[in-house]
Motif scaffolding. Structure first.
Motif, PDB file in Angstrom:
ATOM      1  N   PHE A   6      43.417  39.060  27.397  1.00  0.00           N
ATOM      2  CA  PHE A   6      43.126  37.897  28.223  1.00  0.00           C
ATOM      3  C   PHE A   6      41.641  37.772  28.573  1.00  0.00           C
ATOM      4  CE2 PHE A   6      47.645  38.099  30.141  1.00  0.00           C
ATOM      5  CZ  PHE A   6      48.146  37.548  28.972  1.00  0.00           C
ATOM      6  N   TYR A  31      43.858  45.525  37.416  1.00  0.00           N
ATOM      7  CA  TYR A  31      45.141  45.446  36.715  1.00  0.00           C
ATOM      8  C   TYR A  31      44.996  45.841  35.260  1.00  0.00           C
ATOM      9  CZ  TYR A  31      46.349  42.771  40.873  1.00  0.00           C
ATOM     10  OH  TYR A  31      46.558  42.357  42.146  1.00  0.00           O
ATOM     11  N   PRO A  75      46.131  34.091  39.696  1.00  0.00           N
ATOM     12  CA  PRO A  75      46.148  34.233  38.236  1.00  0.00           C
ATOM     13  C   PRO A  75      47.095  33.204  37.609  1.00  0.00           C
ATOM     14  CG  PRO A  75      46.621  36.328  39.316  1.00  0.00           C
ATOM     15  CD  PRO A  75      46.646  35.277  40.378  1.00  0.00           C
ATOM     16  N   ALA A  94      52.683  41.122  30.920  1.00  0.00           N
ATOM     17  CA  ALA A  94      51.544  40.216  31.055  1.00  0.00           C
ATOM     18  C   ALA A  94      51.339  39.828  32.521  1.00  0.00           C
ATOM     19  CB  ALA A  94      51.752  38.991  30.196  1.00  0.00           C
ATOM     20  N   SER A  97      38.364  33.363  36.111  1.00  0.00           N
ATOM     21  CA  SER A  97      39.605  33.035  35.414  1.00  0.00           C
ATOM     22  C   SER A  97      40.807  33.657  36.095  1.00  0.00           C
ATOM     23  CB  SER A  97      39.527  33.523  33.968  1.00  0.00           C
ATOM     24  OG  SER A  97      39.654  34.932  33.945  1.00  0.00           O
ATOM     25  N   THR A 109      44.063  32.447  33.285  1.00  0.00           N
ATOM     26  CA  THR A 109      43.770  33.865  33.310  1.00  0.00           C
ATOM     27  C   THR A 109      44.167  34.523  31.995  1.00  0.00           C
ATOM     28  OG1 THR A 109      44.291  33.770  35.651  1.00  0.00           O
ATOM     29  CG2 THR A 109      44.107  35.956  34.666  1.00  0.00           C
ATOM     30  N   GLY A 110      45.275  34.057  31.468  1.00  0.00           N
ATOM     31  CA  GLY A 110      45.772  34.626  30.228  1.00  0.00           C
ATOM     32  C   GLY A 110      46.824  33.719  29.644  1.00  0.00           C
ATOM     33  N   ASN A 129      41.236  36.846  36.445  1.00  0.00           N
ATOM     34  CA  ASN A 129      41.527  38.185  35.950  1.00  0.00           C
ATOM     35  C   ASN A 129      41.012  39.214  36.938  1.00  0.00           C
ATOM     36  OD1 ASN A 129      42.895  38.540  33.264  1.00  0.00           O
ATOM     37  ND2 ASN A 129      41.486  36.845  32.819  1.00  0.00           N
ATOM     38  N   GLN A 133      52.124  41.576  35.067  1.00  0.00           N
ATOM     39  CA  GLN A 133      51.568  42.714  35.795  1.00  0.00           C
ATOM     40  C   GLN A 133      50.099  42.926  35.466  1.00  0.00           C
ATOM     41  OE1 GLN A 133      54.589  45.465  34.702  1.00  0.00           O
ATOM     42  NE2 GLN A 133      55.663  45.267  36.650  1.00  0.00           N
ATOM     43  N   MET A 134      49.768  42.521  34.250  1.00  0.00           N
ATOM     44  CA  MET A 134      48.386  42.661  33.830  1.00  0.00           C
ATOM     45  C   MET A 134      47.467  41.766  34.657  1.00  0.00           C
ATOM     46  SD  MET A 134      48.113  43.508  29.976  1.00  0.00           S
ATOM     47  CE  MET A 134      47.519  42.171  28.984  1.00  0.00           C
ATOM     48  N   VAL A 135      47.979  40.656  35.092  1.00  0.00           N
ATOM     49  CA  VAL A 135      47.103  39.745  35.832  1.00  0.00           C
ATOM     50  C   VAL A 135      47.367  39.730  37.325  1.00  0.00           C
ATOM     51  CG1 VAL A 135      46.690  38.248  33.870  1.00  0.00           C
ATOM     52  CG2 VAL A 135      48.600  37.768  35.407  1.00  0.00           C
ATOM     53  N   ALA A 136      48.532  40.232  37.717  1.00  0.00           N
ATOM     54  CA  ALA A 136      48.845  40.123  39.132  1.00  0.00           C
ATOM     55  C   ALA A 136      49.330  41.426  39.726  1.00  0.00           C
ATOM     56  CB  ALA A 136      49.888  39.029  39.343  1.00  0.00           C
ATOM     57  N   GLY A 137      49.214  42.465  38.996  1.00  0.00           N
ATOM     58  CA  GLY A 137      49.644  43.738  39.534  1.00  0.00           C
ATOM     59  C   GLY A 137      51.116  43.952  39.281  1.00  0.00           C
ATOM     60  N   ARG A 153      45.018  49.444  35.122  1.00  0.00           N
ATOM     61  CA  ARG A 153      46.374  49.931  35.366  1.00  0.00           C
ATOM     62  C   ARG A 153      47.226  49.789  34.116  1.00  0.00           C
ATOM     63  NH1 ARG A 153      49.156  47.198  40.186  1.00  0.00           N
ATOM     64  NH2 ARG A 153      47.556  47.999  41.565  1.00  0.00           N
TER      65      ARG A 153
END
Lengths: 155, 827, 121
Positions: B285, B231, C78, C115, B225, C100-101, B227, C117-121, B234
């Motif tokens: 997610f 991250y 993502p 969000a 997906s 991804t989200g 993910n 940053q959560m999936v792509a840094g 982090r």
């Protein structure tokens, strides 16, 4: 503005005086947009007798009122010497055709008098006030009354 | 507008209007029987997008209504509800209200809830969807349901690549403690965080450690997906200090590693003041894509690490191949397969800096080249799923670490030249203040006049027609016309928006008088000057209401008359010979002429003994003070009559006519000039005056001969033209410029054709020119002049009047009737 | 880290807002009107992350995600889905399509950034 001139502010009114049909009239200078020479007017069918027609004022159509006819005065000849005073009244613009422009006067408001009731002649309706300047009677024109009727068919 | 949000807000309302238009279109198509899913989607999408934008601006009323409308449309879309005519009518009403709400929001007004609520209630009753709880439109935490059983499913096809993450360092850890790295899941119990929180089991009450232990085992689908566990950790780190323990027990032998399969799981201890919700949000997610177990830290600060670990171990269905190469893996968090990398990268001190070992990708894909590493540890060499993907093409992988030059960012992907700051936007349009366009229109008008003046000077200078000046002037003329046309095009827009508004008028007015009415429209894409469209709204509204209220019969009467129960109102627009013709027709009973006449007599509009033709009677409707409804309905009869409609149309330089057939219906036809600004005209002279006659009114010009002329009375003449007799009008006399001529033999005549098919012959003294003229309204400065449409300025600077031939002929025939019983205009 | 983001939404307002939010966060925004347009943009740029609306003309978000995922070079990008629904069903569907989200509209710019940053840094 100095003290000497103080009388010209809130307590007085500036008038543009002019001659028409041999009489002295004036209008509030705040209503005057410009003064220009006469031009050949295009006549409007079915127009009242005092509507001379329309002229081109820098791209806009300006109705011309023959003021002497409007006031029931003797109609002077239509000459090149005629002058048009362009007045604006609440967004409506019209040209008043007069014989000549005389002066700009500052008249204290207290020197303005309502026109006497006895004066029953036609011109009376068009005068909102009177004043005396240098022994001459100056009539202050009621512009509203002079303007041609609007918004309806002038037939 | 410097505030970008204000700008977006303004553009949102413009977009809303477009969306409302497609909404209407879509509903209309549905109403016409279109059940295509894309049509329904258009409707859904329009409501949906309005709701989306409205939410962004906190327009709660709009969001609320749009949401419920959308819910209903979703039922339709999903095929759970099949709308019938009644439902679609309700949708139309919803669309109308949605439009009201949009405009109310825009103008900071309000639509009372007693307007919206009953409709919503109806909607929900009809569609059968109960009002749901207001959704929390903010981030909602996903309800986590741990699917431990799913663990079995992720048993890898052994072999291939490894997921990149083996362990994460604890951020913010001030000391240089080695990172907890566990090589075997069997040792999970030892996975207590090291170094970040002193563990003092002896005095548990002394340290109130807050936080959670998170056991996290991604399934393959998580990687698929897009993910990336890294991250997520982090993001956890943003909540507080974390320590991460990787469990490599599932790692298959290298030769059986599947690069697309994850084999790792982690236990993350996060020390945070944040509630569990915040932790769960991080995993929102990936909910369902992993095994996730979040346990609050014990007060002692000791994680309840056993639980997930045990679970994990217990559920692992098959024994894994022994991780006999564990010792060969680098302990180095950087996971760098190459020796140049610094060994242990301890936790950096700056929490903001993503400290994860950046791991430049090895030159060749990892899995194939895993080499024995000097130190034993669990850290697995690398490629992040994404990195692996990119690695096929690019030598470097996007680094995890923050760095100035972003070394890991594939240079090729930056594509800075075209991309930066220039959002890709197709089909660009520019929004322009209408005032600016109007100024341009005026300027072009002046240009046309100037051009005419110049032409005249050139002619007067006696230059030969083929001189360079004359030719140049010709080109100038053409250019001027082109410019003018283009400028006019800017102001033109499809009449559709106006027609759509009429749809609403029909719906509302029919509902209020209890009739069933269907509106048909045609020619919606006809382009009309914007001002004309705006100024047509009121008269057209009135005409539509009239058609519904007076034109159409009640359903019962229609059935009696053998018609369909549902009445039909048709609204059309088309270009016809240089004008725009708009027709409003109904299939009602037609004008009841007897009643109209009786009413006119009663109102003193005509004498009791007046002899009127059908058309005369029909035209009585346009007289001021005429009201047709025997009983004043609550729709019309508000003091606005067809006379007002007529004068509004005339003010636009248009004409209105009426035709009616008993039992079949009535049609009102409005004919408007294409633009309010220019006109092709014939310049004629009458007496001393120059006049312009609109070219489109002139059928032909001819010179009268004795034979053509027939006297009808002492002052009335007709002209015989190809067998027909046409009344003769002396323009000079009609306009009062001069007396009628003694003889018209040899006179020049313009044959005028009118909308109603009647003709008239206008006598002029001379034809001077044929040209385009700029229309200057008379009404603003003077008032309406009978027989005159407007004025223009000619090349010599002189004003010429533009004739309104139809009005002129109408005036003349009205006068003719003076001698007969004459309709006396009242008012 | 400055991300390159491709945002796909048929609503001009939403594109404007995404553009504003993304550029304010120092990201580079590329905008597209629908799935097909999004794929065209992808031919020219390689974003770090994609944000896409679901309901769009021509090619909707699901179709778009599908197309992106089926292309090897894009398969790991993502993708966040923009949705006004917080319904689990829709999220499940988005995920099934390969997202991804998701970001729930209306979005708080800060959360959008988070969000991302959560999936792509």
């Amino acid at each position: 503005m100095t003290d000497n001139e103080k009388q010209t502010d809130s307590t007085s009114i500036e008038l543009l005086s002019f001659r028409v049909g041999g009489q002295d009239y004036s209008v509030d200078i705040m209503s005057v947009r410009e003064i220009r020479g006469s031009a050949k007017a295009t006549s409007l069918p079915h127009a009242p007798f005092f509507v001379k027609g329309v002229i081109n004022l820098r791209g806009t159509v300006l109705p011309i009122i023959d003021l002497s006819a409007r006031l029931g005065l003797q109609t002077g000849e239509d000459t090149e010497r005629n002058v048009i005073i362009v007045v604006d009244l609440g967004g409506r613009t019209a040209g008043l055709m007069v014989d000549a422009v005389s002066d700009i006067l500052a008249i204290p408001t207290e020197e303005m008098q309502p026109p006497p009731d006895l004066a029953a002649d036609e011109a009376r309706t068009f005068v909102s006030a009177l004043t005396i300047v240098d022994g001459r009677m100056i009539r202050i024109l009621d512009l509203e009354a002079v303007m041609p009727p609007q918004g309806e068919e002038v037939a | 507008m410097s505030d970008p949000m204000a700008e977006i807000r303004a553009s949102f309302f413009i977009e809303c209007e477009e969306l409302l238009e497609s909404l209407q279109d879509g509903l209309q198509m549905m109403d016409d029987g279109d059940t295509d899913s894309e049509t329904i989607n258009i409707v859904f999408r329009a409501v949906h997008s309005i709701k989306g934008g409205a939410g962004a601006f906190g327009l709660d009323d709009l969001v609320h209504f749009a949401h419920r409308f959308e819910t209903a449309m979703d039922e339709v879309r999903a095929g759970r509800f099949h709308p019938d005519g009644e439902a679609i009518r309700l949708f139309f009403t919803c669309a109308d209200i949605l439009g009201d709400l949009v405009r109310a929001a825009r103008d900071e007004g309000e639509v009372p809830s007693d307007v919206t609520d009953p409709v919503l209630a109806k909607l929900e009753k009809l569609v059968g969807v109960e009002e749901e709880e207001e959704e929390d439109l903010d981030f909602t935490p996903a309800t986590l349901s741990l699917d431990l059983g799913g663990l079995g499913g992720d048993l890898p096809d052994l072999g291939g690549d490894l997921p990149d993450l083996s362990a994460l360092p604890a951020t913010g850890a001030e000391d240089d403690d080695a990172l907890p790295l566990m090589a075997d899941s069997a040792e999970l119990t030892a996975a207590a965080p090291i170094g970040t929180e002193p563990l003092d089991i002896g005095a548990p009450e002394a340290v109130v450690a807050k936080g959670f232990t998170v056991f996290f085992k991604p399934e393959d689908t998580l990687y698929a997906s897009g993910n990336e566990p890294l991250y997520l950790f982090r993001a956890l780190r943003d909540l507080g200090d974390i320590s991460v323990v990787a469990h490599c027990g599932d790692l298959p032998a290298l030769d059986t590693l599947d690069p697309d399969t994850g084999h790792l799981s982690w236990t993350v201890t996060v020390h945070t003041e944040e509630p569990e919700l915040a932790v769960r949000e991080v995993f929102e997610f990936v909910d369902g894509l992993c095994q996730l177990d979040i346990t609050p830290l014990k007060e002692t600060g000791a994680p309840i690490a056993e639980a997930p670990a045990v679970t994990a171990a217990a559920e692992a269905p098959a024994p894994l191949p022994p991780l006999d190469f564990a010792a060969d893996l680098p302990s180095d968090l950087s996971s760098a397969p190459t020796a140049e990398l610094p060994p242990l990268t301890p936790a950096p001190t700056a929490p903001a800096t993503p400290e994860l070992a950046p791991a430049p990708l090895p030159e060749t894909p990892m899995a194939a080249e895993l080499q024995p590493m000097p130190e034993a540890a669990a850290a697995v060499p690398q490629p992040a799923p994404k990195a692996a993907a990119k690695a096929e093409e690019k030598p470097v992988v996007k680094p995890v670490a923050k760095s100035e030059d972003e070394p890991g960012k594939p240079a090729a992907s930056s594509a800075p030249a075209k991309a930066t700051g220039t959002p890709t936007q197709p089909r660009a349009t520019v929004r322009v203040d209408l005032e600016r366009i109007d100024r341009l229109v005026n300027l072009v008008g002046e240009l046309v006049i100037n051009q005419a003046m110049l032409s005249q000077s050139v002619t007067e200078a006696g230059l030969p027609p083929n001189s360079p000046v004359s030719t140049g002037l010709e080109e100038f003329l053409q250019l001027t016309r082109d410019i003018q046309e283009s400028v006019m095009m800017i102001r033109a827009q499809p009449i559709k928006s106006l027609f759509q508004r009429m749809g609403r008028i029909v719906r509302e007015s029919s509902a209020s008088v209890g009739k069933e009415v269907r509106l048909h429209t045609d020619g919606e894409n006809t382009e009309v000057d914007k001002t004309v469209i705006e100024r047509l709204a009121d008269p057209l509204t009135h005409m539509i209401r009239n058609a519904v209220d007076h034109g159409l019969e009640s359903p019962e009467k229609r059935l009696e008359a053998g018609k369909s129960r549902e009445g039909h109102v048709t609204l059309t627009a088309q270009h016809r010979s240089g004008r725009i013709v708009i027709e409003v027709s109904d299939d009602g009973a037609g004008i009841n002429r007897e009643r109209v006449k009786a009413k006119a007599i009663e109102n003193g509009l005509i004498p009791a003994d007046a002899q009127l033709s059908d058309s005369d009677i029909d035209n009585l409707l346009f007289l001021p003070g005429f009201s047709t409804a025997a009983e004043i309905s609550n729709l019309s009869g508000r003091g606005v009559g067809m006379d007002v409609v007529k004068s509004s149309i005339q003010a636009l330089g248009g004409r209105i006519s009426i035709t009616s057939q008993e039992g079949k219906g009535t049609t009102f036809s409005i004919s408007l000039p294409l633009t309010l600004a220019v006109l092709d005209g014939m310049v004629v002279r009458v007496d001393d005056e120059t006049l312009v006659v609109p070219l489109n009114a002139i059928l032909e010009t001819l010179t009268l001969t004795d034979n053509d002329l027939k006297a009808l009375g002492p002052e009335t003449h007709v002209v015989q033209i190809r067998g027909g007799f046409v009344p003769l009008l002396d323009l000079g006399a009609e306009l009062g410029y001069r007396q009628p001529l003694d003889s018209y033999v040899g006179g020049i005549v313009l044959l005028i054709g009118q909308e109603d098919g009647n003709r008239a012959a206008l006598v002029v003294d001379a034809i001077e020119d044929q040209r385009q003229v700029v229309i200057k309204g008379l009404e603003g400065s003077y008032g309406r002049v009978p027989g005159i449409a407007a004025a223009t300025i000619l090349g010599d600077g002189q004003i010429a009047l533009i004739l309104d031939p139809t009005d002129l002929v109408g005036q003349a025939s009205g006068r003719t009737r003076t001698r007969q019983p004459q309709p006396a205009l009242v008012g | 880290m400055s991300l390159e983001v491709l945002a796909v939404d048929d609503s001009r307002t939403m594109r404007d807002m995404l553009n504003l939010a993304l550029s304010s966060a120092g990201f580079t925004a590329h905008l597209a009107e629908d799935g097909i347009h999004g794929l065209e943009v992808l031919d020219d740029i390689e974003p770090d992350v994609i944000i896409t609306d679901i309901n769009m003309p021509r090619m909707d978000g699901f179709g778009f995600i599908d197309a992106v995922r089926s292309e090897d070079k894009w398969s790991r990008i993502p993708i966040l889905v923009l949705t006004t629904e917080s319904a689990d069903e829709l999220k499940a569907k988005a995920r099934a399509a390969g997202a991804t989200g998701w970001i729930v509209k209306p979005f708080d710019p800060a959360k959008l950034v988070k969000a991302l940053q959560m999936v792509a840094g």
